[in-house]
Design a protein around this motif. Structure first.
Motif, mmCIF file in Angstrom:
data_model
loop_
_atom_site.group_PDB
_atom_site.id
_atom_site.type_symbol
_atom_site.label_atom_id
_atom_site.label_comp_id
_atom_site.label_asym_id
_atom_site.label_seq_id
_atom_site.Cartn_x
_atom_site.Cartn_y
_atom_site.Cartn_z
ATOM 1 N N VAL A 73 10.362 -4.604 18.003
ATOM 2 C CA VAL A 73 10.118 -3.078 18.424
ATOM 3 C C VAL A 73 8.703 -1.923 18.175
ATOM 4 C CG1 VAL A 73 12.841 -3.591 17.732
ATOM 5 C CG2 VAL A 73 11.289 -2.672 15.983
ATOM 6 N N SER A 74 8.893 -1.374 19.010
ATOM 7 C CA SER A 74 7.808 -0.416 18.580
ATOM 8 C C SER A 74 8.323 1.135 18.717
ATOM 9 C CB SER A 74 7.078 -0.728 19.517
ATOM 10 O OG SER A 74 5.299 0.796 19.581
ATOM 11 N N PRO A 75 9.070 1.637 17.121
ATOM 12 C CA PRO A 75 9.477 2.707 16.953
ATOM 13 C C PRO A 75 8.851 3.875 17.535
ATOM 14 C CG PRO A 75 8.968 1.886 15.142
ATOM 15 C CD PRO A 75 9.231 1.105 16.134
ATOM 16 N N ARG A 76 8.990 5.173 17.844
ATOM 17 C CA ARG A 76 8.166 6.298 17.834
ATOM 18 C C ARG A 76 7.179 6.307 16.754
ATOM 19 N NH1 ARG A 76 11.990 10.572 21.092
ATOM 20 N NH2 ARG A 76 13.077 10.811 19.015
ATOM 21 N N TRP A 77 7.887 6.812 15.573
ATOM 22 C CA TRP A 77 7.166 6.949 14.830
ATOM 23 C C TRP A 77 6.530 6.097 14.170
ATOM 24 C CZ3 TRP A 77 7.172 3.485 11.421
ATOM 25 C CH2 TRP A 77 8.506 1.715 11.071
ATOM 26 N N ALA A 78 6.165 5.122 14.602
ATOM 27 C CA ALA A 78 4.600 3.648 14.287
ATOM 28 C C ALA A 78 3.358 4.914 14.710
ATOM 29 C CB ALA A 78 5.256 2.559 14.818
ATOM 30 N N ARG A 79 3.948 5.195 15.963
ATOM 31 C CA ARG A 79 2.387 5.295 16.552
ATOM 32 C C ARG A 79 1.737 6.792 15.633
ATOM 33 N NH1 ARG A 79 5.453 7.310 21.860
ATOM 34 N NH2 ARG A 79 6.279 5.282 22.956
ATOM 35 N N VAL A 80 2.287 7.167 14.750
ATOM 36 C CA VAL A 80 1.168 8.792 14.041
ATOM 37 C C VAL A 80 1.541 8.082 12.033
ATOM 38 C CG1 VAL A 80 2.397 10.316 15.792
ATOM 39 C CG2 VAL A 80 3.836 9.591 13.823
ATOM 40 N N PHE A 81 2.567 7.220 12.021
ATOM 41 C CA PHE A 81 2.355 6.573 10.890
ATOM 42 C C PHE A 81 1.349 5.414 10.339
ATOM 43 C CE2 PHE A 81 7.159 7.804 8.778
ATOM 44 C CZ PHE A 81 6.997 8.617 9.365
ATOM 45 N N GLY A 131 0.864 -1.114 0.173
ATOM 46 C CA GLY A 131 -0.198 0.355 0.185
ATOM 47 C C GLY A 131 0.983 1.126 0.543
ATOM 48 N N GLY A 132 1.554 1.132 -0.701
ATOM 49 C CA GLY A 132 2.874 2.618 -0.306
ATOM 50 C C GLY A 132 3.613 3.109 0.101
ATOM 51 N N ALA A 133 3.285 1.484 1.226
ATOM 52 C CA ALA A 133 4.570 1.961 2.839
ATOM 53 C C ALA A 133 6.421 2.973 2.203
ATOM 54 C CB ALA A 133 4.576 0.925 3.248
ATOM 55 N N THR A 134 6.837 3.074 2.976
ATOM 56 C CA THR A 134 7.761 4.013 3.133
ATOM 57 C C THR A 134 8.911 3.404 4.455
ATOM 58 O OG1 THR A 134 7.015 5.907 3.931
ATOM 59 C CG2 THR A 134 8.025 6.346 1.284
ATOM 60 N N HIS A 135 8.304 2.718 5.279
ATOM 61 C CA HIS A 135 8.877 2.784 6.140
ATOM 62 C C HIS A 135 8.801 0.823 7.081
ATOM 63 C CE1 HIS A 135 9.254 6.790 6.702
ATOM 64 N NE2 HIS A 135 9.995 6.721 7.492
ATOM 65 N N TYR A 136 9.055 0.238 7.718
ATOM 66 C CA TYR A 136 8.881 -0.432 8.248
ATOM 67 C C TYR A 136 9.565 -1.257 10.034
ATOM 68 C CZ TYR A 136 12.894 -2.784 6.101
ATOM 69 O OH TYR A 136 13.829 -3.166 5.364
ATOM 70 N N THR A 142 0.309 0.160 6.816
ATOM 71 C CA THR A 142 -0.723 -0.326 5.477
ATOM 72 C C THR A 142 -1.146 -2.059 5.561
ATOM 73 O OG1 THR A 142 1.322 -0.705 4.632
ATOM 74 C CG2 THR A 142 0.302 1.564 4.218
ATOM 75 N N THR A 143 0.551 -3.567 6.576
ATOM 76 C CA THR A 143 -0.135 -4.385 6.211
ATOM 77 C C THR A 143 0.963 -4.866 7.044
ATOM 78 O OG1 THR A 143 -0.522 -6.423 4.983
ATOM 79 C CG2 THR A 143 1.379 -4.467 5.051
ATOM 80 N N THR A 144 0.574 -5.874 7.819
ATOM 81 C CA THR A 144 1.771 -6.961 8.454
ATOM 82 C C THR A 144 2.247 -8.228 7.381
ATOM 83 O OG1 THR A 144 0.344 -5.954 10.546
ATOM 84 C CG2 THR A 144 2.655 -8.460 10.846
ATOM 85 N N ILE A 145 2.921 -8.446 7.356
ATOM 86 C CA ILE A 145 3.757 -9.998 6.371
ATOM 87 C C ILE A 145 4.423 -10.571 7.647
ATOM 88 C CG2 ILE A 145 4.450 -10.663 4.360
ATOM 89 C CD1 ILE A 145 3.265 -7.734 2.485
ATOM 90 N N GLY A 146 4.224 -11.731 7.529
ATOM 91 C CA GLY A 146 5.599 -12.184 9.019
ATOM 92 C C GLY A 146 5.616 -11.168 10.013
ATOM 93 N N VAL A 147 7.000 -11.271 9.999
ATOM 94 C CA VAL A 147 7.764 -10.324 11.184
ATOM 95 C C VAL A 147 7.878 -9.260 10.663
ATOM 96 C CG1 VAL A 147 8.817 -12.635 12.129
ATOM 97 C CG2 VAL A 147 10.090 -11.032 11.014
ATOM 98 N N HIS A 148 7.126 -8.091 9.546
ATOM 99 C CA HIS A 148 7.441 -6.889 9.905
ATOM 100 C C HIS A 148 6.041 -6.499 9.623
ATOM 101 C CE1 HIS A 148 11.686 -8.199 8.050
ATOM 102 N NE2 HIS A 148 11.552 -7.166 8.954
ATOM 103 N N ARG A 149 5.276 -4.758 10.404
ATOM 104 C CA ARG A 149 4.907 -4.038 9.782
ATOM 105 C C ARG A 149 5.663 -3.639 8.896
ATOM 106 N NH1 ARG A 149 2.892 -4.244 16.219
ATOM 107 N NH2 ARG A 149 2.165 -6.266 16.659
ATOM 108 N N PHE A 150 4.019 -3.085 8.174
ATOM 109 C CA PHE A 150 4.855 -1.506 7.032
ATOM 110 C C PHE A 150 3.746 -0.658 7.136
ATOM 111 C CE2 PHE A 150 6.118 -6.287 5.871
ATOM 112 C CZ PHE A 150 6.933 -5.438 5.022
ATOM 113 N N TYR A 151 4.752 1.080 6.458
ATOM 114 C CA TYR A 151 4.085 2.240 7.587
ATOM 115 C C TYR A 151 3.568 3.180 6.315
ATOM 116 C CZ TYR A 151 4.014 0.253 12.103
ATOM 117 O OH TYR A 151 3.562 -0.355 13.270
#
Length: 231
Positions: A201-209, A191-196, A212-221
């Motif tokens: 882990v739970s980086p700070r930017w993940a709270r506001v980005f 879905g046009g993700a630029t971050h994962y 878009t999807t979760t695949i395996g052990v990666h979350r995409f934003y």
């Protein structure tokens, strides 16, 4: 008389059906009447057919009855194009420096992921290349911030470990993925993700980005679009 004989034929046929292969031993007297000869021959043919069928194995009879199984090809289905089997059929890939940079990123960042997950990481890198917020080439995106602690965009470039290829099979596989993506394969997974990030882990930017999807052990934003109010 004709009707009486047909009744006899039907009774004889029923007896033959119950007798199975033993019907081949039944002898019926013939006469010179053409109709009677035809009926008797028909009975004998039925007996021979039943005997022949009795010699056929049940499994073969089932195949003959049901016909050949129709196999639906999934070779070109979306899932089939995200499999190790599909990649194994492709020729070994090669390319320029940007192909190698993308291959290295997939190897060190995602070789433990599924094929789908590896394609997804490649999408993120190429989405960044296309974004005005990031460098305009694969190698520059991958190596952005390299050498600056906590500033690198891809952790393997600043974790202090030498990047050595130990798994030749994985290298060849991710190299094929890099080649497909650089050659224009559709980016339809993230879905046009630029971050994962990994689920560990739970980086700070993940709270506001937006996720878009979760695949395996990666979350995409996807990085939020800049506006006059948040720039």
């Amino acid at each position: 008389m004709r009707q009486l004989w047909l009744t006899f034929v039907m009774c004889a046929t029923t007896i033959l059906a119950g007798a199975g292969s033993a019907s081949a031993d039944v002898t019926i007297s013939k006469s010179n009447n053409p109709d009677i000869l035809l009926d008797v021959e028909l009975i004998e043919l039925l007996g021979q057919e039943r005997a022949a069928l009795g010699a056929v194995k049940p499994a073969r009879l089932e195949r003959l009855e049901n016909g050949p199984k129709i196999r639906v090809s999934t070779r070109n289905s979306p899932d089939a194009l995200l499999s190790h089997e599909y990649l194994a059929e492709l020729p070994t890939a090669k390319g320029d420096a940007h192909w190698r940079c993308l291959t290295e990123a997939l190897y060190f960042e995602a070789r433990g992921e599924s094929v789908k997950g590896q394609f997804a990481v490649a999408e993120v890198i190429l989405n960044r290349v296309d974004s005005a917020r990031y460098p305009a080439s694969v190698c520059r995106v991958v190596n952005q911030g390299t050498g600056r602690k906590f500033q690198c965009q891809f952790s393997y470039t600043c974790d202090g470990h030498k990047e050595t290829i130990h798994d030749a099979v994985s290298w060849v596989s991710v190299g094929k993925i890099a080649r497909l993506m650089l050659d224009g394969r559709a980016r339809s997974l993230t879905g046009g993700a630029t971050h994962y990030h990994t689920t560990a882990v739970s980086p700070r930017w993940a709270r506001v980005f937006p996720l878009t999807t979760t695949i395996g052990v990666h979350r995409f934003y996807r990085q939020p679009v800049r506006t006059a109010s948040n720039s």
